[in-house]
Design a protein around this motif. Sequence first.
Motif, PDB file in Angstrom:
ATOM      1  N   LEU A   1      14.910  31.466 -18.756  1.00  0.00           N
ATOM      2  CA  LEU A   1      14.112  30.509 -18.003  1.00  0.00           C
ATOM      3  C   LEU A   1      12.679  30.429 -18.506  1.00  0.00           C
ATOM      4  O   LEU A   1      12.061  31.435 -18.861  1.00  0.00           O
ATOM      5  N   PHE A   2      12.143  29.223 -18.536  1.00  0.00           N
ATOM      6  CA  PHE A   2      10.711  29.042 -18.670  1.00  0.00           C
ATOM      7  C   PHE A   2      10.066  29.466 -17.352  1.00  0.00           C
ATOM      8  O   PHE A   2      10.702  29.437 -16.289  1.00  0.00           O
ATOM      9  N   ALA A   3       8.794  29.830 -17.397  1.00  0.00           N
ATOM     10  CA  ALA A   3       8.089  30.267 -16.190  1.00  0.00           C
ATOM     11  C   ALA A   3       8.098  29.178 -15.124  1.00  0.00           C
ATOM     12  O   ALA A   3       8.259  29.467 -13.932  1.00  0.00           O
TER      13      ALA A   3
ATOM     14  N   TYR B   1       9.606  29.405 -11.309  1.00  0.00           N
ATOM     15  CA  TYR B   1       8.804  29.032 -10.139  1.00  0.00           C
ATOM     16  C   TYR B   1       9.600  28.117  -9.207  1.00  0.00           C
ATOM     17  O   TYR B   1       9.643  28.327  -7.983  1.00  0.00           O
ATOM     18  N   LEU B   2      10.268  27.130  -9.788  1.00  0.00           N
ATOM     19  CA  LEU B   2      11.060  26.207  -8.978  1.00  0.00           C
ATOM     20  C   LEU B   2      12.257  26.912  -8.347  1.00  0.00           C
ATOM     21  O   LEU B   2      12.568  26.693  -7.160  1.00  0.00           O
TER      22      LEU B   2
ATOM     23  N   GLU C   1      -1.755  20.427 -13.554  1.00  0.00           N
ATOM     24  CA  GLU C   1      -1.695  21.740 -12.908  1.00  0.00           C
ATOM     25  C   GLU C   1      -0.502  22.543 -13.402  1.00  0.00           C
ATOM     26  O   GLU C   1      -0.612  23.747 -13.664  1.00  0.00           O
ATOM     27  N   LEU C   2       0.662  21.899 -13.528  1.00  0.00           N
ATOM     28  CA  LEU C   2       1.840  22.615 -14.014  1.00  0.00           C
ATOM     29  C   LEU C   2       1.604  23.162 -15.418  1.00  0.00           C
ATOM     30  O   LEU C   2       1.966  24.302 -15.732  1.00  0.00           O
TER      31      LEU C   2
ATOM     32  N   PHE D   1       1.582  27.133 -16.042  1.00  0.00           N
ATOM     33  CA  PHE D   1       2.784  27.678 -16.669  1.00  0.00           C
ATOM     34  C   PHE D   1       2.886  27.419 -18.169  1.00  0.00           C
ATOM     35  O   PHE D   1       3.454  28.239 -18.896  1.00  0.00           O
ATOM     36  N   GLY D   2       2.398  26.275 -18.611  1.00  0.00           N
ATOM     37  CA  GLY D   2       2.544  25.940 -20.020  1.00  0.00           C
ATOM     38  C   GLY D   2       3.990  26.034 -20.466  1.00  0.00           C
ATOM     39  O   GLY D   2       4.898  25.631 -19.747  1.00  0.00           O
TER      40      GLY D   2
END
Length: 399
Positions: free
Chosen positions: A267-269, A273-274, A247-248, A252-253
């Motif tokens: 930041l990565f997506a 999110y976190l 799912e992650l 987000f990939g």
Amino acid sequence: MVSHRRLAVADPAAPLTDGGFNPHARAVHIGTLTLENGAALPDVVMTYECWGELNDDASNAVLVEHALTGDSHVVGPVGPGQPTAGWWPGLIGPGAPLDTDELFVVAINVLGGCRGSTGPMSLAPDGRVWGGRFPHVSVRDQARAEARVADALGIAHFHTVIGGSFGGMRAAEWVATFPHRVQRALVVASCAAAGADQIAWGHTQVRAIEADPDFRGGGYLEQGVFPTSGLGLARQIAHTSYRSAHELQERFGRESQGADRTLDGGLFAVESYLEHHAAKLVARFDAMSYVRLTQAMATHDVGRGRGGIEPALRVFGVSSSSPRSTPIGCSRSVPPPTSSGLTGADGCVSSTRRTVTTVSSSKPTRSRRSCARSSPGRSRPRRAASVPWRDGGRSRHLG
């Protein structure tokens, strides 16, 4: 800093009147609770919300159990004293799955929580905030506290008990501890005993909070600080554990967040999110409550002292064909391991997939108790408890 106001305790029919608290919440004083570990927790207050009307024989009551960072506000908007919208929108109301034209629905803030029920932010007998001195409680203790609320409301048994995640643990404990008081149970994405991986994930979250210099052994409120970094990190660990790798990756990939350049430290997506969920929780939840509730989840085992899980649930009649129990799994979240699933006498586990549309009952007649907002009832001040008033965003995750 989280302020600690005093909350006037009312009788079961009366709403809370403290200006900083959800005006739709109500409270009941259940006295001293002797915990599984032998400690005595004095002057326990439990808060709850309710919807609909209780019929003459109190046979239409439904208990909805919230998850780790939820509260008794199952449905409804953000409002004064209520920083989050209902965490299960559409579940309760006229014509809803829990139809209030037929059912009386109760949701109780868990013992050890921070939305009015006695917990680490409450005042201890010495007049100081409990903080890190708040005793360890178990899921079984929490179910027993909820049973006293039911007693105060005149509910001898529940038509249905529903809970997801941590709420599912309490629903399973109701089945094992009070089989004579539960007609049906709906346990969602939960288990009959916490497994080693669940305990391990919880342990890392607790240690993240305790490692924050501002935690101060749980005494941060009296020292005017708050372990923001520790609680935020704990929430990020939790959200990572809630989602599967598939799912992650699907959601987000390797995408960056907006115009951020990851090669320059952006930041990565998935990181954004976190961070987003961490900031939301820190704004509305107490760190010491998070610690004690996470530790309570680790104690969960309906078979403890009862000869194991199967004998404990067999008393209730749990089986793959039982109409009294419905375990429901979640296809996209990380499921509880089968070894600690909701296992019945013939091997019914929590990976069972069911779709539930409505829970029905007979129509209420000559209401014994109503949760109509226009009926404030009569207030009787009792011992005070304290609650957090940190403003925050909405969160509808079951965790």
